[in-house]
Each structure stands twice: as structure tokens, then as C-alpha cells.
Design a protein around this motif. Sequence first.
Motif, PDB file in Angstrom:
ATOM      1  N   PHE A 105      -5.979   8.781  -3.086  1.00 44.90           N
ATOM      2  CA  PHE A 105      -6.537   9.703  -1.895  1.00 44.90           C
ATOM      3  C   PHE A 105      -5.614   9.583  -0.533  1.00 44.90           C
ATOM      4  CE2 PHE A 105     -10.764   8.423  -3.907  1.00 44.90           C
ATOM      5  CZ  PHE A 105     -10.806   9.668  -4.768  1.00 44.90           C
TER       6      PHE A 105
ATOM      7  N   CYS B  71       0.967  -1.459  -0.042  1.00 43.47           N
ATOM      8  CA  CYS B  71       0.092   0.036   0.133  1.00 43.47           C
ATOM      9  C   CYS B  71       0.938   1.258   0.019  1.00 43.47           C
ATOM     10  CB  CYS B  71      -0.828  -0.119   1.121  1.00 43.47           C
ATOM     11  SG  CYS B  71      -1.572  -1.580   1.692  1.00 43.47           S
TER      12      CYS B  71
ATOM     13  N   TYR C 262     -16.067   4.998   0.003  1.00 41.65           N
ATOM     14  CA  TYR C 262     -14.651   5.023  -0.308  1.00 41.65           C
ATOM     15  C   TYR C 262     -14.549   4.653  -2.074  1.00 41.65           C
ATOM     16  CZ  TYR C 262     -14.042   4.761   4.489  1.00 41.65           C
ATOM     17  OH  TYR C 262     -14.015   4.959   6.043  1.00 41.65           O
ATOM     18  N   LEU C 263     -13.504   5.180  -2.369  1.00 44.48           N
ATOM     19  CA  LEU C 263     -13.214   5.233  -3.803  1.00 44.48           C
ATOM     20  C   LEU C 263     -13.938   6.507  -4.616  1.00 44.48           C
ATOM     21  CD1 LEU C 263     -12.568   1.645  -4.789  1.00 44.48           C
ATOM     22  CD2 LEU C 263     -11.008   3.087  -3.624  1.00 44.48           C
ATOM     23  N   HIS C 264     -13.255   6.652  -5.611  1.00 46.14           N
ATOM     24  CA  HIS C 264     -14.126   7.850  -6.525  1.00 46.14           C
ATOM     25  C   HIS C 264     -15.634   7.975  -6.776  1.00 46.14           C
ATOM     26  CE1 HIS C 264     -13.514   5.245  -9.741  1.00 46.14           C
ATOM     27  NE2 HIS C 264     -14.298   5.815 -10.326  1.00 46.14           N
TER      28      HIS C 264
ATOM     29  N   GLN D 154      -4.586  -5.854  -6.728  1.00 42.44           N
ATOM     30  CA  GLN D 154      -3.263  -6.203  -6.513  1.00 42.44           C
ATOM     31  C   GLN D 154      -3.001  -7.733  -6.419  1.00 42.44           C
ATOM     32  OE1 GLN D 154      -2.921  -3.101  -2.872  1.00 42.44           O
ATOM     33  NE2 GLN D 154      -0.914  -3.430  -3.828  1.00 42.44           N
TER      34      GLN D 154
ATOM     35  N   VAL E 252     -12.657  -2.018   1.089  1.00 43.11           N
ATOM     36  CA  VAL E 252     -11.597  -1.480   0.126  1.00 43.11           C
ATOM     37  C   VAL E 252     -10.501  -2.315   0.229  1.00 43.11           C
ATOM     38  CG1 VAL E 252      -9.833   0.447   0.144  1.00 43.11           C
ATOM     39  CG2 VAL E 252     -12.306   0.972   0.804  1.00 43.11           C
TER      40      VAL E 252
ATOM     41  N   LEU F 202      -4.969   8.877   3.307  1.00 43.94           N
ATOM     42  CA  LEU F 202      -5.835   8.005   4.247  1.00 43.94           C
ATOM     43  C   LEU F 202      -5.950   8.585   5.626  1.00 43.94           C
ATOM     44  CD1 LEU F 202      -4.708   4.691   2.952  1.00 43.94           C
ATOM     45  CD2 LEU F 202      -6.209   6.142   2.020  1.00 43.94           C
TER      46      LEU F 202
ATOM     47  N   PHE G  38      -8.403  -4.041  -2.907  1.00 45.92           N
ATOM     48  CA  PHE G  38      -7.237  -3.864  -3.208  1.00 45.92           C
ATOM     49  C   PHE G  38      -6.459  -5.372  -3.292  1.00 45.92           C
ATOM     50  CE2 PHE G  38      -7.483   0.480  -2.550  1.00 45.92           C
ATOM     51  CZ  PHE G  38      -6.726   1.129  -3.493  1.00 45.92           C
TER      52      PHE G  38
ATOM     53  N   ILE H  56      -9.251   8.542   7.524  1.00 41.89           N
ATOM     54  CA  ILE H  56      -9.901   7.560   6.498  1.00 41.89           C
ATOM     55  C   ILE H  56     -11.199   7.245   6.978  1.00 41.89           C
ATOM     56  CG2 ILE H  56      -8.632   5.585   6.832  1.00 41.89           C
ATOM     57  CD1 ILE H  56     -10.094   7.086   3.572  1.00 41.89           C
TER      58      ILE H  56
ATOM     59  N   CYS I  16       1.849   3.696  -3.156  1.00 38.89           N
ATOM     60  CA  CYS I  16       1.007   4.780  -3.431  1.00 38.89           C
ATOM     61  C   CYS I  16       0.589   5.539  -2.229  1.00 38.89           C
ATOM     62  CB  CYS I  16      -0.194   4.454  -4.364  1.00 38.89           C
ATOM     63  SG  CYS I  16       0.141   3.418  -5.628  1.00 38.89           S
ATOM     64  N   HIS I  17       0.712   5.113  -1.048  1.00 43.92           N
ATOM     65  CA  HIS I  17       0.173   5.711   0.353  1.00 43.92           C
ATOM     66  C   HIS I  17       1.185   6.095   1.236  1.00 43.92           C
ATOM     67  CE1 HIS I  17      -4.248   5.262  -0.835  1.00 43.92           C
ATOM     68  NE2 HIS I  17      -3.830   4.264  -1.280  1.00 43.92           N
TER      69      HIS I  17
ATOM     70  N   ILE J 218      -6.534   7.786 -11.817  1.00 43.47           N
ATOM     71  CA  ILE J 218      -7.187   8.457 -10.593  1.00 43.47           C
ATOM     72  C   ILE J 218      -6.221   8.991  -9.750  1.00 43.47           C
ATOM     73  CG2 ILE J 218      -8.834   8.302  -8.699  1.00 43.47           C
ATOM     74  CD1 ILE J 218     -10.180   6.135 -10.409  1.00 43.47           C
TER      75      ILE J 218
HETATM   76  C1  HEC Z   1      -0.929   1.468  -7.283  1.00 42.88           C
HETATM   77  C2  HEC Z   1      -1.226   2.719  -6.231  1.00 42.88           C
HETATM   78  C3  HEC Z   1      -2.108   2.044  -5.068  1.00 42.88           C
HETATM   79  C4  HEC Z   1      -1.690   1.136  -4.192  1.00 42.88           C
HETATM   80  C5  HEC Z   1      -0.584  -0.122  -4.576  1.00 42.88           C
HETATM   81  C6  HEC Z   1      -2.942   1.218  -3.258  1.00 42.88           C
HETATM   82  N1  HEC Z   1      -3.564   2.273  -3.225  1.00 42.88           N
HETATM   83 FE1  HEC Z   1      -5.031   2.901  -2.285  1.00 42.88          FE
HETATM   84  N2  HEC Z   1      -5.738   4.228  -3.753  1.00 42.88           N
HETATM   85  C7  HEC Z   1      -5.222   4.265  -4.932  1.00 42.88           C
HETATM   86  C8  HEC Z   1      -5.837   5.215  -5.755  1.00 42.88           C
HETATM   87  C9  HEC Z   1      -5.514   5.638  -7.180  1.00 42.88           C
HETATM   88  C10 HEC Z   1      -6.929   5.402  -5.030  1.00 42.88           C
HETATM   89  C11 HEC Z   1      -8.204   6.129  -5.676  1.00 42.88           C
HETATM   90  C12 HEC Z   1      -8.880   4.766  -6.530  1.00 42.88           C
HETATM   91  C13 HEC Z   1     -10.376   5.316  -6.965  1.00 42.88           C
HETATM   92  O1  HEC Z   1     -11.042   6.258  -6.259  1.00 42.88           O
HETATM   93  O2  HEC Z   1     -11.039   4.586  -7.590  1.00 42.88           O
HETATM   94  C14 HEC Z   1      -6.927   4.850  -3.889  1.00 42.88           C
HETATM   95  C15 HEC Z   1      -7.945   4.644  -2.869  1.00 42.88           C
HETATM   96  C16 HEC Z   1      -7.893   4.124  -1.485  1.00 42.88           C
HETATM   97  C17 HEC Z   1      -8.746   3.976  -0.559  1.00 42.88           C
HETATM   98  C18 HEC Z   1     -10.061   4.928  -0.572  1.00 42.88           C
HETATM   99  C19 HEC Z   1      -9.804   6.377  -0.090  1.00 42.88           C
HETATM  100  C20 HEC Z   1     -11.097   7.235  -0.105  1.00 42.88           C
HETATM  101  O3  HEC Z   1     -11.052   8.434   0.520  1.00 42.88           O
HETATM  102  O4  HEC Z   1     -12.001   6.775  -0.693  1.00 42.88           O
HETATM  103  C21 HEC Z   1      -8.333   3.536   0.531  1.00 42.88           C
HETATM  104  C22 HEC Z   1      -9.050   3.267   2.038  1.00 42.88           C
HETATM  105  C23 HEC Z   1      -6.908   2.986   0.404  1.00 42.88           C
HETATM  106  N3  HEC Z   1      -6.666   3.131  -1.236  1.00 42.88           N
HETATM  107  C24 HEC Z   1      -6.374   2.007   0.919  1.00 42.88           C
HETATM  108  C25 HEC Z   1      -5.265   1.031   0.309  1.00 42.88           C
HETATM  109  C26 HEC Z   1      -4.852  -0.119   0.981  1.00 42.88           C
HETATM  110  C27 HEC Z   1      -5.082  -0.557   2.357  1.00 42.88           C
HETATM  111  C28 HEC Z   1      -3.852  -0.831  -0.094  1.00 42.88           C
HETATM  112  C29 HEC Z   1      -2.773  -1.965  -0.025  1.00 42.88           C
HETATM  113  C30 HEC Z   1      -3.620  -2.888   0.423  1.00 42.88           C
HETATM  114  C31 HEC Z   1      -3.775   0.274  -1.217  1.00 42.88           C
HETATM  115  N4  HEC Z   1      -4.783   1.377  -1.010  1.00 42.88           N
HETATM  116  C32 HEC Z   1      -2.964   0.326  -2.185  1.00 42.88           C
HETATM  117  C33 HEC Z   1      -3.636   3.811  -5.168  1.00 42.88           C
HETATM  118  C34 HEC Z   1      -3.132   2.748  -4.609  1.00 42.88           C
END
Ligand code: HEC
Length: 132
Positions: A82, A40, A93-95, A113, A105, A84, A109, A87, A43-44, A79
Motif C-alpha cells: 500500500f 521499509c 491498517y493492512l488489508h 521483519q 503497524v 503510505l 513489521f 497514511i 517495499c515503500h 498482497i
Molecule cells: C517486504 C515488503 C515490505 C516491507 C519491508 C515493509 N512493508 Fe509495509 N506493507 C507491505 C505490504 C505488502 C503491505 C500490505 C500488507 C497487508 O495488507 O497485509 C504493507 C502495509 C503497510 C502499512 C499499512 C498501509 C495501509 O494503508 O493499511 C503501513 C503503515 C506500512 N506497511 C508501513 C511499513 C513500515 C513502517 C515498514 C518498515 C518498518 C514496512 N512497512 C516494511 C510491504 C512491506
Amino acid sequence: MAILDFPPAPKLDIYGELDKTKASQSELQGEAIFNGKGLCVACHPAPYYTDNSMHDLKAERFYKQEMVNGMMMAHDGMIKTFPLRGIKDSPPYLHDGRCFTLEDVVEYFNLVQELHLTTQEKTNLVAFMHAL
Ligand code: HEC
């Protein structure tokens, strides 16, 4: 970014990571998965848990595109990640609000992934995100 709007997160240290003297075992294990097996952090990254960059998660790999209510299902495309912080307080959640809970969520992922997380790993990831 409106960083002044983030709610307090008393378990985070000055780097925005868990303070080991305050966090539970489940939260700490969730942080380890977030930074390790779950990738995670790619990107976060802390402290705001976003890289402020655009990504294409290519979720369309996992569904067949078809007409729904007279509209063709589209690719989501690029996209922005976002943040966290805080959160737990901002469902859905998501866009497009497709996930109602943080459990949803994590499942999303886990699929996108192709992580093969165990039930315990998913529970710990959710516990960690509740501390952010
Ligand atoms: C390759 C980049 C990437 C990875 C790796 C990734 N994320 Fe994200 N994450 C994003 C993106 C881009 C969004 C927005 C996606 C959407 O809105 O469709 C997002 C959105 C989210 C959100 C929702 C946020 C909101 O305010 O709605 C959460 C919670 C989140 N991710 C948790 C995780 C977790 C936990 C992991 C690991 C298991 C993870 N992400 C791995 C890119 C990533």
C-alpha cells in the motif's frame, strides 16, 4: 494510482522526502530508520511510498493455524504494497484492518521483519509516517 487524492504534505520536498528545514528531529530520525534499520524503503520507496508490487510477508510464521468461528485461519499470501502518502488519515491498517493505529503497524513489521526496534525508534517511525 489516484495521486491527485493525496492530502497535502507540507514537510515533503520535490522527491517526496522530508525537507530538513521543516521536519522535526523525531521525524528525521524516523525517516532514517525507514530507509535504514527498518528496511521499509525496500517495499515503500518515495515519492508515493509503494513499489506497486506483490509481497508475501509470511506472517503465518508467527502464529499457530487453528479453527476460529468455524473457519481455518489462512495464510495471507501475496498482497500489494500500500502507498503510505496520507497514511495517518486512513485507519484501520493492512488489508483486513487488523491494525488500528500506526503504532500497531510498526509493531507488526517489527515482528514480521524481526527488526528489534527500540521504543524510541518506533516512536520516530510513527512521527515520520504522520508527516507523509
Ligand atoms: C517486504 C515488503 C515490505 C516491507 C519491508 C515493509 N512493508 Fe509495509 N506493507 C507491505 C505490504 C505488502 C503491505 C500490505 C500488507 C497487508 O495488507 O497485509 C504493507 C502495509 C503497510 C502499512 C499499512 C498501509 C495501509 O494503508 O493499511 C503501513 C503503515 C506500512 N506497511 C508501513 C511499513 C513500515 C513502517 C515498514 C518498515 C518498518 C514496512 N512497512 C516494511 C510491504 C512491506
